[in-house]
Structures are given as structure tokens and as C-alpha cells.
Design an enzyme around this catalytic site. Structure first.
Site, PDB file in Angstrom:
ATOM      1  N   CYS A 133      12.924  10.185   8.421  1.00  0.00           N
ATOM      2  CA  CYS A 133      12.748   9.508   9.656  1.00  0.00           C
ATOM      3  C   CYS A 133      14.017   9.575  10.507  1.00  0.00           C
ATOM      4  O   CYS A 133      14.142   9.857  11.746  1.00  0.00           O
ATOM      5  CB  CYS A 133      12.340   8.115   9.679  1.00  0.00           C
ATOM      6  SG  CYS A 133      12.970   6.963   8.653  1.00  0.00           S
ATOM      7  N   LYS A 136       0.824  -1.105   0.151  1.00  0.00           N
ATOM      8  CA  LYS A 136      -0.180  -0.064   0.199  1.00  0.00           C
ATOM      9  C   LYS A 136       0.811   1.323  -0.326  1.00  0.00           C
ATOM     10  O   LYS A 136       1.515   1.615   1.033  1.00  0.00           O
ATOM     11  CB  LYS A 136      -0.878  -0.103   1.297  1.00  0.00           C
ATOM     12  CG  LYS A 136      -2.240   1.014   1.210  1.00  0.00           C
ATOM     13  CD  LYS A 136      -1.890   2.407   1.660  1.00  0.00           C
ATOM     14  CE  LYS A 136      -2.695   3.347   1.632  1.00  0.00           C
ATOM     15  NZ  LYS A 136      -1.883   4.534   2.124  1.00  0.00           N
ATOM     16  N   GLU A 166       8.984   0.729  11.463  1.00  0.00           N
ATOM     17  CA  GLU A 166      10.025   1.674  11.351  1.00  0.00           C
ATOM     18  C   GLU A 166       9.441   3.000  11.279  1.00  0.00           C
ATOM     19  O   GLU A 166       8.725   3.284  10.441  1.00  0.00           O
ATOM     20  CB  GLU A 166      10.792   1.553   9.740  1.00  0.00           C
ATOM     21  CG  GLU A 166      11.982   1.755   9.990  1.00  0.00           C
ATOM     22  CD  GLU A 166      12.155   3.364   9.374  1.00  0.00           C
ATOM     23  OE1 GLU A 166      12.163   3.934  10.349  1.00  0.00           O
ATOM     24  OE2 GLU A 166      12.495   3.542   8.210  1.00  0.00           O
ATOM     25  N   GLU A 219       9.422  15.152  16.173  1.00  0.00           N
ATOM     26  CA  GLU A 219       9.777  15.017  15.085  1.00  0.00           C
ATOM     27  C   GLU A 219       9.127  16.339  13.986  1.00  0.00           C
ATOM     28  O   GLU A 219       7.704  16.187  13.868  1.00  0.00           O
ATOM     29  CB  GLU A 219       9.438  13.781  14.417  1.00  0.00           C
ATOM     30  CG  GLU A 219       9.815  13.314  12.798  1.00  0.00           C
ATOM     31  CD  GLU A 219       9.856  11.899  12.458  1.00  0.00           C
ATOM     32  OE1 GLU A 219       8.810  11.340  12.853  1.00  0.00           O
ATOM     33  OE2 GLU A 219      10.908  11.430  11.892  1.00  0.00           O
TER      34      GLU A 219
END
Lengths: 487, 283
Positions: A301, A193, A267, A398
Site C-alpha cells: 500500500c 479475518k 489503513e 493505485e
């Protein structure tokens, strides 16, 4: 566009635009789903647009896969698993993966353009990093398919079955390769996806899988939004979920599969510390800081979004860093001279802007590159915050954009304590000429990856993944096989 | 002549390298498999769980920074000391599990041998699970397994000693600290074995063992944000709920499977993280 002049003794030096051709992408106007080896008729599905974030123009429309579509994809993957893929000798699976690697190399220029158009990243990066690494991942895992007995998980380790794989928008093709290559090598079949805003390179990959003659149903690609991903996570016919994305969504997925036998790897986010000691070579440090935070517009990330610099050299490092930030060329992602491209979506741009306001509100000092930004598209000028405290939200959360927070330290112990003062633990950088200190620091950092005198390097042989709330499981290397084996 | 009256022992928690009653002052009655009274075990509280986690965090750093060779010797020392208390362990396993003496002897022998097996892993896990990675560039790149940190163990309810050893020795040998809930109805074999760690050179707090109500305590372990991993082996009907609560802080969760015997390192692997270091090479 932007002032790129460098003033030197020779006078003003600049670059002329060197644009790659958008026509190389050869995109179709409408896409269906890649299901059971075929593209479905787009007319069968509700369509949504995938935009070029640099221009806000529609590149193509793609299908929004419904729960029924996901069901069909899982059924196709199960059938392919039972009848073809799980019984095929590993050496044959290997040859399919080698074929895919070669086909990606053959269509590398096209894929790079598609990626840059759909994502907004500079063509220099998609051409030199995303696409070659995607091919390399298939090439690396191809060789494992018939050598699983030697991978350290016992003799004849079994695959899991059908893998549901949900990937983010920051490295669309590369993340697809990171997910598909080890899963297929281990003998699983896949339902992939892609991210809502960057589905196109995965669909081109679907064409490549057709060219490779991959048996139908071994890989199925369902474009869509969060509801498509949720349908995949909750599907009872899926044996494995692999997710790359935010910690918030990862937590929800872990909760959803907690009471099932689905194997899970996550992750997730990060707030990487890039630690600079006073003895580090300063020219390399400045480039490393720049690569750490402005690579891929900071949509990484593992970005080095917290700079920890030793107090004795902090003034010098910051002065030179800001000068370098001013020289970054921000603009047309298709221009081969562009350093920083477009922010991927309007939503992400709003988020980066909001978080940057937090920085100002909390009292940090903001410096933003004076570069001129295009008037259409989603853009955010490279930004550095100094006088940042550990308690500031811009040092804890983040941002996922081209925004750097600078903090200082005095001793190695303090550097380690500050680096580890985070709920995340994905990646860190250490800059020092003293190897013994670098290894001492690396041993104490709670992180899945430590880059010493470099940053943001990736390789299919090198395991990647986080600790703590950055997730669990590894992608890459021998360790990356564990995620797709029943061991 | 009258027969000598036995000196009975009070069973306490093993917390931060010392023996403690529950801070709550509670205890609960533990009976042998035949229903006879065995002990009033300490009934740990949420506060005891939290104190154990604090102790474990400090101890884990010391434990992990010790050399792998040293950790191996400490774990082997644990086996040596347990060997010296075999008869006591056999008696407790016999009472707790209702085994014959011979069966209890065999169980204790297997448990001690298992500690020896894990003692040998301390300085081999890095080589077996890690290695050098041939990246395409001028870098020396290596991966090493590092401990997740603190592992909360809900020890198996039935296998009071062997099950306990398997659940705590695997995470310990790779450098984790452990906060374990002993079998609720059969806590004494685990408590006796944990007592041994206090005289086996383990840094205090590396292995904390609490007795009490699993249903009350396990949820606190699962939701504690400073606990990195969770083994729900003894969670029974609460296992799903514990795994769900562990997701709140992205815990690594170990759930036993029917075919785990095929993959003896699965538990150990669940509670290590691979850290990969890239170092530049050049003149």
C-alpha cells in the site's frame, strides 16, 4: 527459466537455482476455523481452496465462515474478554505475547515457506522481513501490556472489548501480527479475518497460539471471503473494527460503522511519491527506487509507485533504472535468489494488466523487462512507464503491482506540489544528500510516513498509517496503542 | 431629556478574516432565551460554506508554517482580546442561554481560560504526542503530530460559548484551519468571539464562523471533499447522517462521548495525524 547472466569482463555470470523446500510448510489438506482455542472440524464448513499463485495448484482447502460462525467467534471472544483477558494482570498478558513472539521465531522457517507458497512473495522477503517483523511486533507490544499507564493516554486506560480485524493478502502473517499484538497488549480479545487468497499463515499462527497456551477465545480466526468480513463489521457484539485494504472497501466500512459506537481504524491505499533530487547518490537511488516499487511485487500500500525525478538527472536515472529492471530475477518464489515473485491471484493479475493498458492508451511510454516468465501461475514482468503526466490514471490510481510511473520536476516546490497532488497520503520517499532540504520537503508532504534516502522500511516501534484517503489511525509504536484503547 | 437610543449591531459571518453577510442575502431572526428579539443573523448558504473552505485551505498552510511559539502567542492574544470584551460576551451568553449574570460571567471566564489552556498546547503537542522511535537499524526515526488540515465543526447547540471554544480551539492549536457552524438558535456568543480573532493576528481564514440552519449547512461540510475532519458535536438528530456522509472522503470524525472528561485530549488527537520520518544515519 530466466536469463540471469551478467556480462562482465569475466564472461557470463549467473546463478543456479537455490530452492527452499516446500515440504517445510507441513500444511494440512483441510482446515477448519480457529474458534475458542480449537480448530473446528473442516467437514462442518463449506471449503474453498487456497492456491499457490506461482503454480495455480491447491495448497489446502479452508473453511468459508458463515455469519453464524462469525457470531460464534464473537461470542467466544466476548466470553474470553469478560472472564479472562480483561481481568488478567498486564504482566501476565505480556508473558503470553512474549511466548508468541518466541514461538514465531522458533517456527520462522516453516512460516516463511507457508507465506511464500500462499502469497507468491520471494522466500528472501518472507524469511528476512515478514516473519522476523511479525515476531518483533509481538515482542514490542508484549512490553506495553503492563505499562499502559505510561503510554500517554491517562492512568489505567481501558481496552475496548472485542476487536474485529480484517487483513489483506499482501503481508498475511505480518498484518495479523500488526493487528493482534497491540490489541492483545491493550487487553482486548480478537476475531481475525484473514484475506480470502492467503489464509494459511494465520492458521499456522492459530497453532502457535495453542502452543503458547493462550486462553481459549482470546483470539479467534475466521477464514472466508468478503461476506465473512461484512458479517464481522456489522456484528453488534464487536467494539472495534481495524481494517487494512483498499480505499473503496474502507469507505464502505466507515459508512457501515458511522452510526455505531464502534471505534474504527483504517489503513488504506496509497500512491506514494518517491522524490529524487539531483544531488542524491545515484547508485543508492536506483536500489531505492527498485525496493520502493518492486518489493513484494508492488503489492504494497505504501509502494513508491510514482517516481518524481529532478529534470537535470532524469535521463541518467531512467537509463540506469531500466538497466537494473532487466537484472531483476523474476520467477520461483521459493528460490532464494528470486527478486520478484508471483502476482497473488488471477484477479489481481487481470487488474494490473488492465491498468497497464490504460498507461499505454493514455500515451505514456512503456518499458517492460524482457525476463522470461513461467508458463503456469500468475506473473507480471516489472514495468516502468515514462512520459507520464499527473492527469494519467497510472499516476493517480493505485495499481498494486510491479508498475512504476515516472514523472519529473524542476524545483523543490514543484516536487512537493506534485507529490501532494493525490487523494492518498500514505508514504513518500525523499532522496537528497542535503539534510536541510530533505526535512523541508518532509515537513510539507502530506503523508503518514516519509523515508529519507531509504524506502519501505518497517519497525514495530515506528508508527505506520496514512492521512487523507489513505485512512486514519496508526499501527506500531506508542501511537499504535490508541487504536485499541477507549481513550 | 430623552434616554439615548442604543446603537444596535448587525451580526455577520466571520469569513476569510472579514465580516460578511451571506452571499445569499438571507438572514434569520435570533431571539434571546426569553423570546425577545436579539438580532437578524446572517443565514449562510452552501456557497458560503464552500467559500469558507477555500479560505481555510489557503490559511491553513500559513497557520501551520508559523512557528508553534507564534501560534501560541496568537491564540493567547485571542484570549487577551476576549478578556477585553468580557462584558459583551457575558451579555450575549446571558441572553442566549437564559443564565443569571453570575452564571454567564462564570461561563465566559471558563471559556477564556480554556483558550489560554489550548494556547499553551501549540508548542507542546509535538513533544507529548510525538517522539523518537528506536528502530532496529541505522536510522534516525521520529514521529510528529501534524494537523489533519481543515476541520468542519458543527458547534454544540446548547453551550453557545464554552462548547464553541472547546470545539474550535482544540483543532486550531495543532495547526488546523476551522470552518465552524455556530449554534443555530444561539449564534451570537460565537460570532462575537470570532470577531475577536480578526484583531488577534490570526491569518484570515484560519477560523471561519457561519450562522444559519444547521440542518442545511452541516451536510455540505460533511460531504465537502476538501474538508479533512468533522466534529459533529452539535449535529443532534443528524449526527449519524453526518458521520455517514463524512465517510465518503474518509474524514476523521469526532463524536462526543459521555466519558470524554476522562480523556481531555481526545478531540485534539482526532484532528492530528502522526507523520513518521526515517532518515538514514552514516558517515
Amino acid at each position: 527459466m530466466i536469463d540471469t547472466a551478467l556480462t562482465s569482463g569475466l564472461g557470463a555470470l549467473g546463478y543456479d537455482p537455490a530452492p527452499e523446500s516446500a515440504a517445510l510448510a507441513r500444511l494440512r489438506p483441510r482446515y477448519g476455523l480457529f474458534l475458542n482455542g480449537e480448530f473446528t472440524d473442516p467437514a462442518r464448513h463449506e471449503q474453498f481452496a487456497s492456491l499457490n499463485p506461482a503454480t495455480e495448484e491447491t495448497l489446502a482447502t479452508v473453511a468459508r465462515a458463515s455469519a453464524a460462525d462469525v457470531d460464534a467467534a464473537v461470542a467466544a471472544a466476548r466470553h474470553a474478554y469478560d472472564t479472562v483477558w480483561s481481568t488478567m494482570p498486564g504482566a501476565e498478558r505480556a508473558k503470553y505475547l512474549f511466548r508468541i513472539a518466541r514461538l514465531i521465531q522458533e517456527r520462522a522457517r516453516e512460516l516463511a515457506v507457508v507465506e511464500t507458497l500462499d502469497n507468491g512473495k520471494p522466500i528472501r522477503e518472507s524469511r528476512d522481513i515478514d516473519v522476523p517483523l511479525a515476531a518483533a511486533h509481538f515482542f514490542y507490544y508484549a512490553g506495553w501490556a503492563d505499562k499502559l499507564d505510561y503510554a500517554g493516554f491517562g492512568v489505567r486506560p481501558r481496552p475496548l472489548g472485542v476487536a474485529g480485524q480484517i487483513i489483506p493478502w499482501n503481508f498475511p502473517l505480518l498484518m495479523a501480527a500488526w493487528k493482534l499484538a497491540p490489541a492483545l497488549a491493550a487487553g482486548n480479545t480478537c476475531v481475525l479475518k484473514p484475506a480470502e487468497t492467503t489464509p494459511l499463515s494465520a492458521l499456522v499462527l492459530g497453532e502457535i497460539l495453542q502452543q503458547a497456551g493462550l486462553p481459549e477465545g482470546v483470539v479467534n480466526i475466521v477464514t472466508g471471503d468478503a461476506s465473512t468480513g461484512a458479517a464481522l463489521v456489522e456484528h453488534p457484539g464487536v467494539d472495534k473494527i481495524a481494517f487494512t485494504g483498499s480505499t473503496e472497501v474502507g469507505r464502505l466500512i466507515q459508512e457501515r460503522v458511522a452510526a455505531t459506537s464502534k471505534k474504527l481504524t483504517l489503513e488504506l491505499g496509497g500512491k506514494g511519491a518517491n522524490i529524487v533530487f539531483e544531488d542524491a547518490p545515484i547508485d543508492e537511488v536506483i536500489e531505492g527506487i527498485i525496493d520502493g516499487i518492486f518489493f513484494n511485487q508492488g503489492h504494497v500500500c505504501c509502494a513508491g509507485s510514482r517516481l518524481l525525478v529532478q529534470e537535470s538527472v532524469a535521463d541518467e536515472v531512467v537509463r540506469r533504472l531500466l538497466r537494473r529492471v532487466d537484472q531483476l530475477r523474476v520467477g520461483d518464489p521459493l528460490d532464494k535468489n528470486t527478486d520478484v515473485g508471483a502476482i497473488n491471484s488471477a484477479g489481481q493479475l487481470a487488474r494490473v494488466r488492465e491498468m497497464s493498458r490504460w498507461g499505454e492508451d493514455e500515451g505514456a511510454t512503456r518499458y517492460t523487462s524482457a525476463c522470461e516468465l513461467p508458463t503456469t501461475g500468475y506473473w507480471f514482468a516489472p514495468t516502468v512507464f515514462t512520459n507520464v503526466a499527473q492527469s494519467h490514471r497510472i499516476a493517480r490510481e493505485e495499481i498494486f503491482g510491479p508498475v512504476l510511473s515516472v514523472l519529473t520536476f524542476r524545483t523543490p516546490d514543484e516536487a512537493v506540489a506534485k507529490a501532494n497532488n493525490s487523494k492518498y497520503g500514505l508514504a513518500c520517499g525523499v532522496w537528497s544528500e542535503k539534510g536541510s532540504r530533505t526535512l523541508w520537503v518532509a515537513q510539507r508532504l502530506r503523508a503518514g510516513v516519509v523515508w529519507a534516502n531509504t524506502y519501505n522500511k518497517f519497525d514495530p516501534t515506528s508508527p505506520f498509517g496514512g492521512v487523507r484517503e489513505s485512512g486514519f489511525g496508526r499501527e506500531g509504536g506508542r501511537q499504535g496503542l490508541e487504536a485499541y484503547l477507549d481513550v | 431629556m430623552s434616554e439615548r437610543l442604543d446603537v444596535l449591531k448587525t451580526y455577520k459571518l466571520v469569513l476569510n478574516g472579514a465580516f460578511a453577510r451571506s452571499e445569499s442575502g438571507r438572514s434569520y431572526e435570533v431571539t434571546a432565551a426569553d423570546g425577545s428579539f436579539l438580532a437578524n443573523a446572517a443565514q449562510a448558504s452552501r456557497k458560503d460554506v464552500r467559500d469558507a473552505v477555500v479560505a481555510a485551505r489557503a490559511a491553513q498552510i500559513t497557520w501551520w508554517r508559523a512557528t508553534a511559539y507564534n501560534r501560541g502567542q496568537v491564540m493567547y492574544r485571542w484570549a487577551e482580546m476576549a478578556e477585553g470584551r468580557r462584558s459583551e460576551l457575558v451579555a450575549h451568553v446571558k441572553w442566549a442561554e437564559g443564565l443569571t449574570t453570575r452564571a454567564a460571567q462564570r461561563s465566559v471566564a471558563r471559556a477564556i481560560d480554556r483558550i489560554v489552556w489550548y494556547a499553551g498546547w501549540t508548542d507542546k503537542a509535538s513533544q507529548v504526542l510525538g517522539g523518537a522511535n528506536p528502530v532496529a537499524g541505522p536510522y534516525f526515526n521520529f514521529s510528529v503530530p501534524v494537523p489533519s488540515g481543515i476541520v468542519g465543526v458543527v458547534a454544540p447547540q446548547e453551550s453557545s460559548l464554552e462548547g464553541f471554544v472547546e470545539a474550535v480551539a482544540a483543532p486550531l492549536c495543532v495547526g488546523n484551519a476551522v470552518v465552524a457552524l455556530a449554534s443555530e438558535r444561539r449564534p451570537t456568543p460565537a460570532l462575537v468571539l470570532a470577531e475577536v480573532t480578526v484583531t488577534s493576528d490570526f491569518p484570515g481564514g484560519v477560523l471561519n464562523v457561519l450562522s444559519g440552519r444547521t440542518g442545511e449547512l452541516a451536510a455540505h461540510l460533511a460531504t465537502h471533499e476538501d474538508v479533512d475532519g468533522l466534529d459533529v458535536s452539535g449535529g443532534g438528530e443528524w449526527s449519524d447522517e453526518l458521520a455517514l456522509r463524512g465517510a465518503g472522503s474518509i474524514k476523521r470524525v469526532y463524536r462526543p462521548r459521555a466519558h470524554d472528561a476522562d480523556t481531555p485530549l481526545r478531540r485534539l488527537r482526532t484532528f492530528v495525524e502522526t507523520t513518521t520520518v526515517w532518515h538514514t544515519m552514516g558517515q
